[in-house]
Design a protein around this motif. Structure first.
Motif, mmCIF file in Angstrom:
data_model
loop_
_atom_site.group_PDB
_atom_site.id
_atom_site.type_symbol
_atom_site.label_atom_id
_atom_site.label_comp_id
_atom_site.label_asym_id
_atom_site.label_seq_id
_atom_site.Cartn_x
_atom_site.Cartn_y
_atom_site.Cartn_z
ATOM 1 N N SER A 120 93.997 36.088 -43.870
ATOM 2 C CA SER A 120 92.942 35.169 -44.271
ATOM 3 C C SER A 120 91.646 35.498 -43.544
ATOM 4 C CB SER A 120 93.371 33.741 -43.938
ATOM 5 O OG SER A 120 92.380 32.830 -44.310
ATOM 6 N N TRP A 121 90.571 34.999 -44.094
ATOM 7 C CA TRP A 121 89.289 35.068 -43.414
ATOM 8 C C TRP A 121 89.251 33.970 -42.369
ATOM 9 C CZ3 TRP A 121 86.352 39.153 -44.427
ATOM 10 C CH2 TRP A 121 86.557 39.824 -45.636
ATOM 11 N N ILE A 122 88.654 34.231 -41.228
ATOM 12 C CA ILE A 122 88.550 33.199 -40.197
ATOM 13 C C ILE A 122 87.652 32.078 -40.680
ATOM 14 C CG2 ILE A 122 87.581 32.667 -37.924
ATOM 15 C CD1 ILE A 122 88.741 35.219 -36.906
ATOM 16 N N TYR A 123 86.517 32.431 -41.225
ATOM 17 C CA TYR A 123 85.543 31.427 -41.620
ATOM 18 C C TYR A 123 85.379 31.452 -43.121
ATOM 19 C CZ TYR A 123 81.184 28.836 -41.990
ATOM 20 O OH TYR A 123 80.228 27.931 -42.331
ATOM 21 N N HIS A 124 85.460 30.290 -43.731
ATOM 22 C CA HIS A 124 85.301 30.171 -45.180
ATOM 23 C C HIS A 124 84.108 29.273 -45.463
ATOM 24 C CE1 HIS A 124 86.191 29.434 -49.395
ATOM 25 N NE2 HIS A 124 86.095 28.141 -49.151
ATOM 26 N N GLN A 125 83.225 29.748 -46.292
ATOM 27 C CA GLN A 125 82.092 28.935 -46.704
ATOM 28 C C GLN A 125 82.069 28.912 -48.220
ATOM 29 O OE1 GLN A 125 78.357 30.323 -45.227
ATOM 30 N NE2 GLN A 125 77.255 28.530 -45.902
ATOM 31 N N GLU A 126 81.837 27.753 -48.785
ATOM 32 C CA GLU A 126 81.823 27.607 -50.238
ATOM 33 C C GLU A 126 80.905 28.658 -50.861
ATOM 34 O OE1 GLU A 126 83.743 26.066 -53.162
ATOM 35 O OE2 GLU A 126 83.912 25.116 -51.206
ATOM 36 N N GLY A 127 81.443 29.377 -51.829
ATOM 37 C CA GLY A 127 80.616 30.327 -52.567
ATOM 38 C C GLY A 127 80.554 31.727 -51.970
ATOM 39 N N ASN A 128 81.266 31.992 -50.859
ATOM 40 C CA ASN A 128 81.194 33.339 -50.300
ATOM 41 C C ASN A 128 82.300 34.240 -50.830
ATOM 42 O OD1 ASN A 128 83.455 32.576 -48.845
ATOM 43 N ND2 ASN A 128 82.527 32.838 -46.828
ATOM 44 N N ALA A 152 90.505 29.410 -32.021
ATOM 45 C CA ALA A 152 91.564 30.115 -31.288
ATOM 46 C C ALA A 152 91.601 31.596 -31.653
ATOM 47 C CB ALA A 152 92.916 29.470 -31.570
ATOM 48 N N LEU A 153 91.598 31.895 -32.958
ATOM 49 C CA LEU A 153 91.728 33.287 -33.394
ATOM 50 C C LEU A 153 90.579 34.168 -32.907
ATOM 51 C CD1 LEU A 153 93.104 32.668 -36.976
ATOM 52 C CD2 LEU A 153 94.313 33.839 -35.115
ATOM 53 N N GLN A 154 89.388 33.606 -32.784
ATOM 54 C CA GLN A 154 88.237 34.389 -32.308
ATOM 55 C C GLN A 154 88.338 34.741 -30.826
ATOM 56 O OE1 GLN A 154 84.227 33.197 -33.888
ATOM 57 N NE2 GLN A 154 85.462 31.565 -34.766
ATOM 58 N N HIS A 155 89.194 34.050 -30.101
ATOM 59 C CA HIS A 155 89.349 34.316 -28.672
ATOM 60 C C HIS A 155 90.628 35.080 -28.344
ATOM 61 C CE1 HIS A 155 86.152 31.337 -28.527
ATOM 62 N NE2 HIS A 155 85.871 31.850 -27.355
ATOM 63 N N SER A 198 96.883 41.593 -36.701
ATOM 64 C CA SER A 198 95.932 42.671 -36.971
ATOM 65 C C SER A 198 94.605 42.101 -37.450
ATOM 66 C CB SER A 198 96.474 43.645 -38.010
ATOM 67 O OG SER A 198 96.568 43.032 -39.284
ATOM 68 N N ILE A 199 93.594 42.980 -37.441
ATOM 69 C CA ILE A 199 92.290 42.675 -38.024
ATOM 70 C C ILE A 199 92.064 43.751 -39.082
ATOM 71 C CG2 ILE A 199 89.833 42.333 -37.589
ATOM 72 C CD1 ILE A 199 90.599 41.970 -34.587
ATOM 73 N N PRO A 200 92.538 43.500 -40.312
ATOM 74 C CA PRO A 200 92.413 44.512 -41.357
ATOM 75 C C PRO A 200 90.946 44.831 -41.656
ATOM 76 C CG PRO A 200 93.835 42.701 -42.070
ATOM 77 C CD PRO A 200 93.186 42.286 -40.790
ATOM 78 N N ARG A 223 89.368 41.826 -30.503
ATOM 79 C CA ARG A 223 89.177 40.448 -30.960
ATOM 80 C C ARG A 223 88.408 40.415 -32.289
ATOM 81 N NH1 ARG A 223 88.493 39.638 -25.247
ATOM 82 N NH2 ARG A 223 90.190 38.319 -24.519
ATOM 83 N N PRO A 224 88.781 39.478 -33.154
ATOM 84 C CA PRO A 224 88.060 39.334 -34.420
ATOM 85 C C PRO A 224 86.742 38.591 -34.214
ATOM 86 C CG PRO A 224 89.816 37.728 -34.303
ATOM 87 C CD PRO A 224 89.931 38.587 -33.067
ATOM 88 N N LEU A 225 85.850 38.765 -35.158
ATOM 89 C CA LEU A 225 84.599 38.015 -35.193
ATOM 90 C C LEU A 225 84.752 36.855 -36.163
ATOM 91 C CD1 LEU A 225 82.210 41.094 -35.476
ATOM 92 C CD2 LEU A 225 82.798 39.802 -33.405
ATOM 93 N N GLN A 226 83.767 35.993 -36.198
ATOM 94 C CA GLN A 226 83.815 34.834 -37.080
ATOM 95 C C GLN A 226 83.970 35.235 -38.548
ATOM 96 O OE1 GLN A 226 80.289 32.403 -37.177
ATOM 97 N NE2 GLN A 226 81.441 30.597 -37.800
ATOM 98 N N ASN A 227 83.394 36.374 -38.928
ATOM 99 C CA ASN A 227 83.450 36.791 -40.331
ATOM 100 C C ASN A 227 84.573 37.794 -40.607
ATOM 101 O OD1 ASN A 227 82.353 38.955 -39.008
ATOM 102 N ND2 ASN A 227 80.692 39.296 -40.459
#
Length: 182
Positions: free
Chosen positions: A110-118, A131-134, A178-180, A81-85
């Motif tokens: 894509s990244w699961i979580y996007h935060q401005e400036g990261n 959904a993707l995190q589970h 996949s989780i690259p 399973r992927p993590l939030q980051n």
């Protein structure tokens, strides 16, 4: 003098009539949006009552997504399973509650979580983040995302892609590929 008053009265009457017609035209889309919103919320309520769907909720949020596993992991397979980051690669089809397919067999990295400036240019709607995190790599789910965890009260898309109306409940068929690692 009488003819001037008649002219003014006629102008005033015409102006009011046109103003009322314009006001009616402006409220029609709001009424249609309200009806569409209610229809979408009712759909989610019906799915919530359907025991074939499971519920996933964000902490501190009154909204949840609903899913059912279409294709699970093979017997004895270790879940990954992927993590939030995490960055993920997944394939999806998206449709509206009317059955209209908006996009099909799209493969996204894509990244699961996007935060401005990261430095992560893509982002995923909140319902898909959850959904993707589970999910485990290799699983396929049907995911029902209420408008509050989708694109919200705004129409999304346009020119090159299908437009998603405001207040749309989204139904995804998603496979986590996949989780690259970077």
């Amino acid at each position: 003098m009488k003819s001037i008053l008649k002219g003014l009265l006629l102008s005033l009457t015409l102006g009011l009539s046109l103003g009322l017609l314009t006001a009616c035209d402006q409220t029609a889309p709001d009424e249609a949006k309200s009806e569409y919103r209610v229809k979408n919320e009712k759909y989610v309520e019906d799915i919530a009552a359907d025991t074939s769907y499971k519920k996933l909720a964000f902490e501190l949020s009154p909204y949840a997504i609903y899913y059912k596993v279409i294709e699970g992991l093979p017997e004895g397979a270790e879940p990954e399973r992927p993590l939030q980051n995490s960055q993920v690669e997944y394939k999806y089809t998206i449709k509206l509650i009317s059955g209209e397919v908006l996009e099909t067999d799209e493969i996204v990295k894509s990244w699961i979580y996007h935060q401005e400036g990261n430095g992560r240019p893509e982002s995923i709607i909140r319902g898909m983040q959850l959904a993707l995190q589970h999910m485990s790599v290799g699983e396929t789910w049907e995911v029902v995302i209420p408008w509050q965890l989708g694109y919200g009260a705004y129409t999304y898309g346009g020119s090159s892609r299908s437009s998603i109306p405001a207040f749309s409940t989204l139904i995804f068929k998603v496979t986590l590929l996949s989780i690259p690692t970077l």
